[in-house]
Design a protein around this motif. Structure first.
Motif, PDB file in Angstrom:
ATOM      1  N   ASP A  74      39.357  64.948   5.442  1.00 54.85           N
ATOM      2  CA  ASP A  74      38.059  65.342   6.081  1.00 54.85           C
ATOM      3  C   ASP A  74      37.685  64.165   6.866  1.00 54.85           C
ATOM      4  O   ASP A  74      38.227  62.553   7.105  1.00 54.85           O
ATOM      5  CB  ASP A  74      37.328  64.484   4.718  1.00 54.85           C
ATOM      6  CG  ASP A  74      36.133  64.274   5.130  1.00 54.85           C
ATOM      7  OD1 ASP A  74      35.698  64.372   6.082  1.00 54.85           O
ATOM      8  OD2 ASP A  74      34.993  63.831   4.112  1.00 54.85           O
ATOM      9  N   VAL A  75      37.630  64.967   8.362  1.00 57.76           N
ATOM     10  CA  VAL A  75      37.643  63.427   9.667  1.00 57.76           C
ATOM     11  C   VAL A  75      36.174  62.390   9.155  1.00 57.76           C
ATOM     12  O   VAL A  75      36.612  61.118   9.760  1.00 57.76           O
ATOM     13  CB  VAL A  75      37.233  64.471  11.026  1.00 57.76           C
ATOM     14  CG1 VAL A  75      38.606  65.418  10.727  1.00 57.76           C
ATOM     15  CG2 VAL A  75      35.974  65.095  10.757  1.00 57.76           C
ATOM     16  N   GLY A  76      35.614  62.768   8.335  1.00 55.15           N
ATOM     17  CA  GLY A  76      34.521  62.021   8.362  1.00 55.15           C
ATOM     18  C   GLY A  76      34.547  60.725   7.073  1.00 55.15           C
ATOM     19  O   GLY A  76      34.049  60.169   6.506  1.00 55.15           O
ATOM     20  N   SER A  77      36.340  60.637   6.931  1.00 57.79           N
ATOM     21  CA  SER A  77      36.516  59.335   6.391  1.00 57.79           C
ATOM     22  C   SER A  77      37.531  59.183   6.776  1.00 57.79           C
ATOM     23  O   SER A  77      38.703  59.560   7.445  1.00 57.79           O
ATOM     24  CB  SER A  77      37.208  60.272   4.746  1.00 57.79           C
ATOM     25  OG  SER A  77      38.115  60.571   4.339  1.00 57.79           O
ATOM     26  N   VAL A 136      25.844  66.241   8.408  1.00 58.99           N
ATOM     27  CA  VAL A 136      26.890  66.670   9.273  1.00 58.99           C
ATOM     28  C   VAL A 136      27.066  65.483  11.371  1.00 58.99           C
ATOM     29  O   VAL A 136      27.873  65.792  11.658  1.00 58.99           O
ATOM     30  CB  VAL A 136      25.336  67.414  10.482  1.00 58.99           C
ATOM     31  CG1 VAL A 136      25.390  67.744  11.795  1.00 58.99           C
ATOM     32  CG2 VAL A 136      25.323  68.541   9.387  1.00 58.99           C
ATOM     33  N   ILE A 137      26.100  63.975  10.926  1.00 58.60           N
ATOM     34  CA  ILE A 137      26.331  63.295  11.218  1.00 58.60           C
ATOM     35  C   ILE A 137      27.420  62.886  11.475  1.00 58.60           C
ATOM     36  O   ILE A 137      28.545  62.848  12.054  1.00 58.60           O
ATOM     37  CB  ILE A 137      25.003  62.819  11.789  1.00 58.60           C
ATOM     38  CG1 ILE A 137      23.359  62.391  11.506  1.00 58.60           C
ATOM     39  CG2 ILE A 137      25.689  61.027  12.359  1.00 58.60           C
ATOM     40  CD1 ILE A 137      23.482  62.626  12.936  1.00 58.60           C
ATOM     41  N   ASN A 138      28.113  62.758  10.098  1.00 56.95           N
ATOM     42  CA  ASN A 138      28.889  62.152   9.143  1.00 56.95           C
ATOM     43  C   ASN A 138      30.553  63.026   9.734  1.00 56.95           C
ATOM     44  O   ASN A 138      31.047  62.570   9.927  1.00 56.95           O
ATOM     45  CB  ASN A 138      29.318  62.471   8.302  1.00 56.95           C
ATOM     46  CG  ASN A 138      30.543  61.750   7.701  1.00 56.95           C
ATOM     47  OD1 ASN A 138      31.096  60.533   7.822  1.00 56.95           O
ATOM     48  ND2 ASN A 138      31.445  62.353   6.694  1.00 56.95           N
ATOM     49  N   PHE A 165      17.830  72.585  14.423  1.00 55.99           N
ATOM     50  CA  PHE A 165      18.966  71.853  14.691  1.00 55.99           C
ATOM     51  C   PHE A 165      18.912  70.346  15.105  1.00 55.99           C
ATOM     52  O   PHE A 165      20.071  70.582  15.796  1.00 55.99           O
ATOM     53  CB  PHE A 165      20.053  72.773  15.616  1.00 55.99           C
ATOM     54  CG  PHE A 165      20.482  73.654  15.111  1.00 55.99           C
ATOM     55  CD1 PHE A 165      21.328  74.723  13.847  1.00 55.99           C
ATOM     56  CD2 PHE A 165      19.482  75.540  15.334  1.00 55.99           C
ATOM     57  CE1 PHE A 165      22.156  75.444  13.187  1.00 55.99           C
ATOM     58  CE2 PHE A 165      19.650  76.406  14.927  1.00 55.99           C
ATOM     59  CZ  PHE A 165      20.672  76.287  13.847  1.00 55.99           C
ATOM     60  N   ALA A 166      18.215  69.636  14.719  1.00 55.01           N
ATOM     61  CA  ALA A 166      17.850  68.753  14.748  1.00 55.01           C
ATOM     62  C   ALA A 166      19.166  67.968  15.248  1.00 55.01           C
ATOM     63  O   ALA A 166      19.971  66.744  16.330  1.00 55.01           O
ATOM     64  CB  ALA A 166      16.889  68.100  14.169  1.00 55.01           C
ATOM     65  N   HIS A 167      19.601  67.593  13.956  1.00 55.74           N
ATOM     66  CA  HIS A 167      20.632  66.561  13.749  1.00 55.74           C
ATOM     67  C   HIS A 167      21.822  66.553  14.380  1.00 55.74           C
ATOM     68  O   HIS A 167      22.660  66.214  14.434  1.00 55.74           O
ATOM     69  CB  HIS A 167      21.496  67.011  11.789  1.00 55.74           C
ATOM     70  CG  HIS A 167      21.197  68.023  11.240  1.00 55.74           C
ATOM     71  ND1 HIS A 167      21.392  69.907  12.224  1.00 55.74           N
ATOM     72  CD2 HIS A 167      21.674  69.192  10.538  1.00 55.74           C
ATOM     73  CE1 HIS A 167      21.309  70.254  11.128  1.00 55.74           C
ATOM     74  NE2 HIS A 167      21.202  69.713   9.174  1.00 55.74           N
ATOM     75  N   TYR A 168      22.377  68.516  14.461  1.00 50.43           N
ATOM     76  CA  TYR A 168      23.205  68.932  15.263  1.00 50.43           C
ATOM     77  C   TYR A 168      23.471  68.511  16.569  1.00 50.43           C
ATOM     78  O   TYR A 168      24.305  67.790  17.460  1.00 50.43           O
ATOM     79  CB  TYR A 168      23.873  70.517  14.847  1.00 50.43           C
ATOM     80  CG  TYR A 168      25.270  70.607  16.033  1.00 50.43           C
ATOM     81  CD1 TYR A 168      26.419  71.532  15.627  1.00 50.43           C
ATOM     82  CD2 TYR A 168      24.601  71.596  17.200  1.00 50.43           C
ATOM     83  CE1 TYR A 168      27.005  71.782  16.405  1.00 50.43           C
ATOM     84  CE2 TYR A 168      25.358  72.280  17.925  1.00 50.43           C
ATOM     85  CZ  TYR A 168      26.767  72.424  17.523  1.00 50.43           C
ATOM     86  OH  TYR A 168      27.651  72.872  17.855  1.00 50.43           O
ATOM     87  N   ALA A 169      22.216  68.631  17.011  1.00 47.30           N
ATOM     88  CA  ALA A 169      22.173  68.561  18.543  1.00 47.30           C
ATOM     89  C   ALA A 169      22.176  66.664  19.290  1.00 47.30           C
ATOM     90  O   ALA A 169      22.333  66.168  20.022  1.00 47.30           O
ATOM     91  CB  ALA A 169      20.351  68.698  19.111  1.00 47.30           C
ATOM     92  N   ALA A 170      21.548  65.841  18.293  1.00 49.87           N
ATOM     93  CA  ALA A 170      21.733  64.326  17.487  1.00 49.87           C
ATOM     94  C   ALA A 170      23.135  63.601  17.576  1.00 49.87           C
ATOM     95  O   ALA A 170      23.703  62.765  18.328  1.00 49.87           O
ATOM     96  CB  ALA A 170      20.861  64.046  16.624  1.00 49.87           C
ATOM     97  N   SER A 171      24.165  64.662  17.272  1.00 51.01           N
ATOM     98  CA  SER A 171      24.953  64.633  16.807  1.00 51.01           C
ATOM     99  C   SER A 171      26.152  64.740  18.340  1.00 51.01           C
ATOM    100  O   SER A 171      26.704  64.435  18.711  1.00 51.01           O
ATOM    101  CB  SER A 171      25.968  65.364  15.932  1.00 51.01           C
ATOM    102  OG  SER A 171      26.311  66.390  16.323  1.00 51.01           O
TER     103      SER A 171
END
Ligand code: NAD
Length: 261
Positions: free
Chosen positions: A65-68, A112-114, A155-161
């Protein structure tokens, strides 16, 4: 072919399918040894590694998991253990889901941010530490999106990421340039992969996407992989801190075509 890539080692996150799979295949064709990361699609990742080995390449499929932090460490360990080091780290793994912002739960936002932003930070940090420790010129490629520039309602989380990936990439490109580490992003437009298979299966939705693309075709994962291979190679030796748009012109404001506006 980029002959300087032969014998070098790459990690590609999210490599079991889509763009990451095409990048893993392309880098193996360039005779690199590739750590193919997968999250849940073990079968496809292992099959890809086997196919690449049969074709004379070198690859290994590793779950993480790339988020860890543990997941990222496992990928770096695999590169060192199986192939003796690391030269190129491709932060490709990503996800998206449509949710109006006022209905978005904190959990949806964080997920999504993770993956899309924290995963890029963790991957880049691991790669930079490896390069510094071994005083090696390293190369980091981050998968952004046209939505690092174009707002994307629902898709605000996606665009923010992806906006975060842009400035993160530029910042670390500057921070480590003098130590020989290059960092660039790729911003795909609409590429035919599992992430949007459902959308493109509907002719109406596919056409509405095509209407946004001056070149008038949906991109192929191999077209993004070609950009990644170039950025990984010394052919792009004078390029750092930039985003390469691979989008058929999607970011050119096609509504202004033919003098409108
Ligand atoms: P995809 O869904 O086919 O592939 C995404 C990959 O990321 C999958 O292999 C998935 O398992 C992996 N992944 C997701 N969460 C993970 C985690 N926690 N740990 C490890 N791996 C994880 O999508 P794709 O279209 O190939 O997307 C690849 C990248 O390109 C993403 O960053 C995406 O945002 C970006 N992108 C895609 C498009 C497009 O049109 N397809 C456009 C712009 C940007």
């Amino acid at each position: 072919m980029y002959t300087d890539l032969a014998g070098k080692v790459a990690v590609v996150t999210g490599g079991s399918k889509g763009i990451g799979n095409a990048i893993a295949r392309r880098l193996a064709e360039e005779k690199m040894a590739v750590v193919i990361n997968y999250h849940s699609d073990r079968e496809h990742a292992e099959r890809t590694a086997e196919e690449l080995k049969k074709a004379g390449g070198d690859a290994v499929a590793i779950q993480a998991d790339v988020g860890s932090e543990e997941g990222i460490q496992a990928l770096l360990d695999a590169a060192e253990k199986h192939f003796g080091g690391l030269d190129v780290w491709v932060n490709n793994a990503g996800m998206e889901n449509r949710v109006p912002t006022h209905e978005m739960s904190l959990k949806e936002w964080e997920k999504v941010i993770n993956v899309n932003l924290t995963g890029v930070f963790l991957g880049a940090r691991a790669a930079i530490n490896h390069f510094l420790k071994h005083q090696k010129k390293g190369n980091i490629i981050n998968m952004s999106s046209v939505h690092e520039r174009i707002p994307w309602p629902t898709f605000a989380h996606y665009a923010a990421s992806k906006g975060g990936v842009k400035l993160f990439s530029e910042t670390i490109a500057l921070e480590y340039a003098k130590r020989g580490i290059r960092v660039n992003s790729i911003a795909p437009g609409a590429i035919e992969t599992p992430i949007n298979a459902e959308k493109f299966a509907d002719p109406k939705q596919k056409q509405s996407t095509l209407d946004l693309i001056p070149i008038n075709s949906i991109g192929k994962p191999e077209e993004v992989a070609a950009a990644a291979a170039w950025l990984a190679s010394s052919e792009s030796s004078y390029v750092t801190g930039t985003t390469l748009f691979v989008d058929g012109g999607m970011s050119l404001y096609s509504e202004f075509e033919e003098g409108k506006g």
